[in-house]
Design a protein around this motif. Structure first.
Motif, PDB file in Angstrom:
ATOM      1  N   SER A   1      -3.816  -0.430  10.699  1.00 18.25           N
ATOM      2  CA  SER A   1      -2.880  -0.993   9.730  1.00 18.25           C
ATOM      3  C   SER A   1      -2.147  -2.179  10.336  1.00 18.25           C
ATOM      4  O   SER A   1      -1.983  -2.286  11.556  1.00 18.25           O
ATOM      5  CB  SER A   1      -1.881   0.063   9.268  1.00 18.25           C
ATOM      6  OG  SER A   1      -1.074   0.504  10.341  1.00 18.25           O
TER       7      SER A   1
ATOM      8  N   GLN B   1      -7.821   2.479  -2.862  1.00 17.20           N
ATOM      9  CA  GLN B   1      -6.452   2.759  -3.288  1.00 17.20           C
ATOM     10  C   GLN B   1      -6.406   3.983  -4.193  1.00 17.20           C
ATOM     11  O   GLN B   1      -5.563   4.873  -4.026  1.00 17.20           O
ATOM     12  CB  GLN B   1      -5.873   1.558  -4.032  1.00 17.20           C
ATOM     13  CG  GLN B   1      -4.495   1.819  -4.631  1.00 17.20           C
ATOM     14  CD  GLN B   1      -4.200   0.948  -5.833  1.00 17.20           C
ATOM     15  OE1 GLN B   1      -4.115  -0.266  -5.700  1.00 17.20           O
ATOM     16  NE2 GLN B   1      -4.054   1.556  -7.004  1.00 17.20           N
TER      17      GLN B   1
ATOM     18  N   SER C   1      -4.095   7.276   3.930  1.00 15.44           N
ATOM     19  CA  SER C   1      -4.398   5.894   4.296  1.00 15.44           C
ATOM     20  C   SER C   1      -5.769   5.769   4.941  1.00 15.44           C
ATOM     21  O   SER C   1      -6.439   4.736   4.803  1.00 15.44           O
ATOM     22  CB  SER C   1      -3.319   5.353   5.243  1.00 15.44           C
ATOM     23  OG  SER C   1      -2.043   5.392   4.629  1.00 15.44           O
TER      24      SER C   1
ATOM     25  N   SER D   1      -0.681  -0.245  -8.961  1.00 15.02           N
ATOM     26  CA  SER D   1      -1.826  -0.778  -8.224  1.00 15.02           C
ATOM     27  C   SER D   1      -1.427  -2.040  -7.478  1.00 15.02           C
ATOM     28  O   SER D   1      -0.521  -2.763  -7.892  1.00 15.02           O
ATOM     29  CB  SER D   1      -2.990  -1.096  -9.169  1.00 15.02           C
ATOM     30  OG  SER D   1      -3.547   0.073  -9.713  1.00 15.02           O
ATOM     31  N   GLN D   2      -2.131  -2.283  -6.385  1.00 17.64           N
ATOM     32  CA  GLN D   2      -1.948  -3.526  -5.650  1.00 17.64           C
ATOM     33  C   GLN D   2      -2.757  -4.644  -6.307  1.00 17.64           C
ATOM     34  O   GLN D   2      -3.834  -4.402  -6.857  1.00 17.64           O
ATOM     35  CB  GLN D   2      -2.405  -3.355  -4.204  1.00 17.64           C
ATOM     36  CG  GLN D   2      -1.562  -2.368  -3.421  1.00 17.64           C
ATOM     37  CD  GLN D   2      -2.135  -2.144  -2.040  1.00 17.64           C
ATOM     38  OE1 GLN D   2      -2.850  -1.198  -1.807  1.00 17.64           O
ATOM     39  NE2 GLN D   2      -1.825  -3.059  -1.129  1.00 17.64           N
TER      40      GLN D   2
ATOM     41  N   GLN E   1      -4.499   7.480  -3.487  1.00 20.68           N
ATOM     42  CA  GLN E   1      -3.497   7.994  -4.421  1.00 20.68           C
ATOM     43  C   GLN E   1      -3.874   9.380  -4.931  1.00 20.68           C
ATOM     44  O   GLN E   1      -3.006  10.244  -5.099  1.00 20.68           O
ATOM     45  CB  GLN E   1      -3.325   7.030  -5.590  1.00 20.68           C
ATOM     46  CG  GLN E   1      -2.634   5.728  -5.218  1.00 20.68           C
ATOM     47  CD  GLN E   1      -2.635   4.735  -6.363  1.00 20.68           C
ATOM     48  OE1 GLN E   1      -3.681   4.499  -6.988  1.00 20.68           O
ATOM     49  NE2 GLN E   1      -1.488   4.161  -6.662  1.00 20.68           N
TER      50      GLN E   1
ATOM     51  N   TYR F   1      -8.094   5.450   2.189  1.00 22.28           N
ATOM     52  CA  TYR F   1      -7.980   4.072   1.690  1.00 22.28           C
ATOM     53  C   TYR F   1      -8.898   3.148   2.483  1.00 22.28           C
ATOM     54  O   TYR F   1      -9.744   2.446   1.925  1.00 22.28           O
ATOM     55  CB  TYR F   1      -6.525   3.635   1.819  1.00 22.28           C
ATOM     56  CG  TYR F   1      -6.168   2.295   1.249  1.00 22.28           C
ATOM     57  CD1 TYR F   1      -6.600   1.116   1.841  1.00 22.28           C
ATOM     58  CD2 TYR F   1      -5.351   2.189   0.125  1.00 22.28           C
ATOM     59  CE1 TYR F   1      -6.249  -0.117   1.334  1.00 22.28           C
ATOM     60  CE2 TYR F   1      -4.996   0.955  -0.406  1.00 22.28           C
ATOM     61  CZ  TYR F   1      -5.447  -0.192   0.214  1.00 22.28           C
ATOM     62  OH  TYR F   1      -5.101  -1.417  -0.300  1.00 22.28           O
TER      63      TYR F   1
ATOM     64  N   MET G   1       0.830  -1.202   0.000  1.00 22.84           N
ATOM     65  CA  MET G   1       0.000   0.000   0.000  1.00 22.84           C
ATOM     66  C   MET G   1       0.864   1.251   0.000  1.00 22.84           C
ATOM     67  O   MET G   1       0.618   2.203  -0.761  1.00 22.84           O
ATOM     68  CB  MET G   1      -0.921   0.014   1.218  1.00 22.84           C
ATOM     69  CG  MET G   1      -1.841   1.239   1.262  1.00 22.84           C
ATOM     70  SD  MET G   1      -2.754   1.437   2.817  1.00 22.84           S
ATOM     71  CE  MET G   1      -1.449   2.061   3.903  1.00 22.84           C
TER      72      MET G   1
ATOM     73  N   ARG H   1      -4.789  -7.781   2.717  1.00 25.05           N
ATOM     74  CA  ARG H   1      -5.162  -6.389   2.954  1.00 25.05           C
ATOM     75  C   ARG H   1      -4.211  -5.739   3.952  1.00 25.05           C
ATOM     76  O   ARG H   1      -3.788  -6.368   4.925  1.00 25.05           O
ATOM     77  CB  ARG H   1      -6.604  -6.300   3.464  1.00 25.05           C
ATOM     78  CG  ARG H   1      -7.615  -6.805   2.460  1.00 25.05           C
ATOM     79  CD  ARG H   1      -9.043  -6.487   2.853  1.00 25.05           C
ATOM     80  NE  ARG H   1      -9.496  -7.209   4.042  1.00 25.05           N
ATOM     81  CZ  ARG H   1     -10.780  -7.268   4.417  1.00 25.05           C
ATOM     82  NH1 ARG H   1     -11.701  -6.650   3.700  1.00 25.05           N
ATOM     83  NH2 ARG H   1     -11.122  -7.931   5.494  1.00 25.05           N
ATOM     84  N   PRO H   2      -3.876  -4.451   3.752  1.00 31.42           N
ATOM     85  CA  PRO H   2      -2.941  -3.778   4.662  1.00 31.42           C
ATOM     86  C   PRO H   2      -3.560  -3.380   5.995  1.00 31.42           C
ATOM     87  O   PRO H   2      -2.855  -2.894   6.872  1.00 31.42           O
ATOM     88  CB  PRO H   2      -2.519  -2.536   3.875  1.00 31.42           C
ATOM     89  CG  PRO H   2      -3.663  -2.264   2.965  1.00 31.42           C
ATOM     90  CD  PRO H   2      -4.230  -3.598   2.598  1.00 31.42           C
TER      91      PRO H   2
END
Length: 308
Positions: free
Chosen positions: A204, A60, A218, A48-49, A64, A221, A26, A175-176
């Motif tokens: 996180s 995401q 984040s 991208s992840q 960004q 996100y 991420m 997932r982060p």
């Protein structure tokens, strides 16, 4: 005015994002490349992840876009609100280009428009506002009473690990952020109570950089993970419901107070309406000591087969 530096320059770029652990992946995705300003625009690119669905996670692209806009504003002006529209699904195999239009810079506020592009077409359009830190009136809606501590709730990775499905494995390990639903998740079963409210603890999966701009991005996100779930919970629908089609349509967010996303936060959510194949949800994000960090609203497409 000093440009914002996100402070992630040591992380790998697009070619390595897919093999990183979720949290570093991420952060690498948020480490946008500045390709230089063009006429009336600043241009950034980012990777991208990976996702088993083959589509870019909406949170995401939101995060960004926040990073891209923040890079064009001085550090003394943090983001306080954004409104974004999801226009097309993102392609995991293609980098995303972010074009930032510096709409306005006033004495206290700055406004930016960010367009995220792939294949020459916009996939997300966002407008954001930034404000110099200021003093003023202060109040908030209090954190609901009686919420259990996150440590008292089951680790959802263990619940998901028992499900033999690619999405379950991804939710458990890819997932982060770790999530803990106060009333239990609705991945497979919708739960017994038909309520349009829920609360979800999240943080996180590891220590984050200290840069407040990273934490704000984040938070955007993570805000996209569960915001539509109160709609489904109200109607007895789970993520695994056959034929369920869901997609985020637009997303609004207001940052009220600073917070770290590597510390437990609780996301209190409610759906106020569902009709015409769309549903609307609102959310409030609190620290565990009760400070209201952010407010969120999202409308999503929610198409469920008549037999469900």
């Amino acid at each position: 005015m000093r440009k914002r530096s996100i402070g992630l320059t040591r992380l790998p770029r697009a070619l390595e994002v897919g093999i990183l652990e979720p949290l570093p992946a991420m952060l690498a995705a948020l480490n946008l490349v500045d390709t230089g300003a063009r006429t009336n625009e600043d241009i950034f690119t980012g990777p991208s992840q990976w996702s088993p669905q083959g589509r870019v996670f909406g949170g995401q692209v939101l995060a960004q876009s926040v990073v891209a806009a923040s890079r064009t504003v001085g550090e003394e002006r943090p983001i306080h609100s954004m409104h974004g529209y999801f226009l097309r699904p993102g392609d995991l195999e293609v980098p995303i280009t972010f074009a930032v239009d510096r709409i306005h810079d006033g004495r206290s506020f700055s406004t930016r428009r960010t367009q995220a592009y792939q294949h020459g077409l916009p996939i997300l359009s966002m407008i954001a506002s930034f404000q110099t830190v200021d003093e003023g009136l202060d109040h908030q809606t209090p954190l609901p009473e009686g919420l259990p501590d996150p440590e008292s709730l089951p680790d959802e990775r263990e619940q998901l690990a028992a499900i033999d499905h690619p999405m379950a494995r991804f939710w458990a390990n890819g997932r982060p952020f770790e999530l803990r639903h106060v009333d239990g998740p609705i991945y497979v079963e919708p739960g017994d109570e038909r309520t349009a409210q829920q609360a979800v603890w999240f943080r996180s999966r590891g220590r984050m950089p200290d840069d407040p701009a990273v934490h704000r991005a984040s938070l955007a996100y993570a805000s996209d993970y569960t915001i539509l779930e109160p709609i489904w919970r109200r109607h007895g629908v789970a993520w695994a419901t056959p034929g369920l089609k869901a997609a985020s349509l637009d997303h609004a967010m207001w940052w009220h107070r600073p917070a770290r996303v590597d510390e437990w936060l609780v996301y209190v959510q409610e759906s106020t309406s569902a009709s015409g194949g769309r549903g609307l949800s609102h959310g409030r994000i609190y620290t565990r000591d009760g400070a209201l960090v952010a407010s969120v609203a999202q409308e999503g497409m929610t198409r469920v087969p008549a037999s469900a």
